[in-house]
Enzyme design. Structure first.
Site, short mmCIF file in Angstrom:
data_model
loop_
_atom_site.label_atom_id
_atom_site.label_comp_id
_atom_site.label_asym_id
_atom_site.label_seq_id
_atom_site.Cartn_x
_atom_site.Cartn_y
_atom_site.Cartn_z
N ASP A 144 -8.13 -0.51 -10.54
CA ASP A 144 -7.41 -0.47 -9.27
C ASP A 144 -7.29 -1.86 -8.63
OD1 ASP A 144 -6.08 0.82 -7.23
OD2 ASP A 144 -7.90 1.22 -6.08
C1 FPP Z 1 -0.76 -1.84 -22.16
C2 FPP Z 1 -1.61 -1.37 -21.08
C3 FPP Z 1 -2.47 -0.25 -21.38
C4 FPP Z 1 -1.59 -1.95 -19.86
C5 FPP Z 1 -2.42 -1.59 -18.74
C6 FPP Z 1 -1.98 -2.32 -17.50
C7 FPP Z 1 -2.70 -1.82 -16.29
C8 FPP Z 1 -3.96 -2.51 -15.91
C9 FPP Z 1 -2.23 -0.74 -15.64
C10 FPP Z 1 -2.84 -0.15 -14.44
C11 FPP Z 1 -1.74 0.29 -13.50
C12 FPP Z 1 -2.20 0.79 -12.18
C13 FPP Z 1 -1.51 1.98 -11.65
C14 FPP Z 1 -3.19 0.14 -11.52
C15 FPP Z 1 -3.72 0.54 -10.21
O1 FPP Z 1 -3.54 -0.53 -9.29
P1 FPP Z 1 -2.43 -0.34 -8.19
O2 FPP Z 1 -1.10 -0.60 -8.82
O3 FPP Z 1 -2.58 1.03 -7.58
O4 FPP Z 1 -2.72 -1.48 -7.16
P2 FPP Z 1 -3.12 -1.30 -5.63
O5 FPP Z 1 -4.34 -0.42 -5.60
O6 FPP Z 1 -3.40 -2.69 -5.19
O7 FPP Z 1 -1.94 -0.68 -4.94
#
Ligand code: FPP
Length: 270
Positions: A43
Site C-alpha cells: 500500500d
Molecule cells: C508486475 C506486478 C505484479 C506489479 C505489481 C505492482 C504493484 C506494487 C501493484 C500494487 C498496486 C496497488 C493497488 C497498490 C496500492 O497502493 P495504492 O495505489 O492504493 O496507493 P495509495 O494507498 O497511496 O492510494
C-alpha cells in the site's frame, strides 16, 4: 548525468557494499526460525508518487521494483511462500487510466520476473496467480498463463500473485465448490476446515497458513486480504513507510520480531 553515475566505479562499489551487507544480514537471520509464509498488502504507491510530484503510474512502477527487491530478500532468507496483493477486485473502480496502467504493468513485467535474470527464475520460484483472473483483460490473462507455464517446474518456493482478488470472493467460491462436491457425493460428510482449505486459491501452490501479514503505508486495515489464511499464530505488522520505499531495513525488524515471538512461545503451545 544519472546514466554516468550508474556506470561509475563509485556506484558499483556502493552496490557491492549493499549486496555484502544484505548477504551478511541474511546469513545472521537464517540462524533463527524462518517463517514459511509471508504476505504483503503493497500500500501507498500513489501517496509515494504524489509526495515526489510524479505521476501515479510511476508510483506503481516503483512499487514493482520494491516487490522485486522484497522477493529477493525473502527467497534468500529461505521463505518458501510469499503472497502479494497486486490488484483487488475493488481496484477495478479506479479511473480507467489507472486500471489500464496497472494491467499493462502486470502484462509487461510478469514475464520479466520469470525470464533469465528475473527473480522467480533465479530463485527457482513457481508463480501462482490467485484471484478471479477472468475479470482481467485478455493480454493479462495470457501473460499470467505464460508466466505460470514458464515457472511450473520450479520447486524451491512459491509466489502467489493476488490479482483481481478479494478474500471474501475466494471464500465464497471455495464454499460453493465444496457444497457442490458434497451434494454430488454418494455419502456426503460434514464440511471440515480441511475441505475449505483444499478449495482456497492458495491451495494451488500448497501454501500453508500465514505466518506474517505485512501492510505498508501506516493504514491499519486488512482490506479483504487472505482472511481465511490467517490463523491463531499469524503475526500482523503495520509499517509506516510507503510500499515503494520498503527494503531490507524494514524486513529486519519484522523477522527479528517473528523470531522473538517463536522463541518465547511456551513449548506446550507449539
Ligand atoms: C508486475 C506486478 C505484479 C506489479 C505489481 C505492482 C504493484 C506494487 C501493484 C500494487 C498496486 C496497488 C493497488 C497498490 C496500492 O497502493 P495504492 O495505489 O492504493 O496507493 P495509495 O494507498 O497511496 O492510494
Amino acid at each position: 548525468m544519472a546514466a554516468a553515475y550508474a556506470s561509475s566505479s563509485i556506484f558499483r562499489a556502493r552496490e557491492r557494499l549493499v549486496d555484502l551487507f544484505q548477504r551478511a544480514v541474511v546469513a545472521a537471520l537464517r540462524t533463527g526460525p524462518i517463517p514459511r509464509h509471508v504476505a504483503f498488502v503493497m500500500d501507498g504507491n500513489r501517496r509515494y508518487a504524489r509526495s515526489l510530484g510524479v505521476r501515479v503510474v510511476d508510483g506503481h512502477v516503483s512499487g514493482y521494483y520494491a516487490l522485486r527487491r522484497v522477493l529477493e530478500i525473502l527467497y534468500l532468507l529461505g521463505v518458501e511462500h510469499v503472497t502479494a496483493y497486486a490488484f483487488a477486485i475493488d481496484n477495478f473502480k479506479r479511473t480507467p487510466e489507472e486500471v489500464d496502467a496497472l494491467m499493462s504493468l502486470a502484462q509487461d513485467r510478469l514475464i520479466e520476473f520469470c525470464e533469465h535474470g528475473g527473480v522467480l527464475r533465479e530463485y527457482g520460484v513457481r508463480l501462482v496467480a490467485v484471484g478471479n483472473i477472468s475479470l482481467c483483460p485478455p493480454g493479462v490473462q495470457d501473460a499470467i498463463r505464460r508466466a505460470e507455464e514458464m515457472t511450473k517446474d520450479n520447486t524451491r518456493a512459491v509466489f502467489n500473485l493476488c490479482i483481481s482478488y478479494a478474500s471474501r470472493d475466494e471464500i465464497t467460491t471455495a464454499v460453493n465448490t465444496t457444497v457442490n462436491e458434497k451434494l454430488a457425493s454418494q455419502s456426503p460428510t460434514p464440511i471440515t476446515v480441511a475441505d475449505l482449505d483444499a478449495h482456497m486459491m492458495t491451495a494451488r501452490g500448497n501454501s500453508p497458513p500465514l505466518d506474517i501479514f505485512v501492510r505498508t503505508s501506516g493504514v491499519l486495515r486488512l482490506s479483504d486480504f487472505l482472511l481465511w489464511q490467517c490463523n491463531e499464530d499469524t503475526q500482523i505488522q503495520f509499517i509506516r513507510r510507503y510500499w515503494p520505499e520498503i527494503g531490507l531495513l524494514d524486513i529486519i525488524p519484522i523477522l527479528l520480531d517473528y523470531q522473538r515471538k517463536v522463541w518465547s512461545k511456551p513449548a506446550s503451545e507449539s
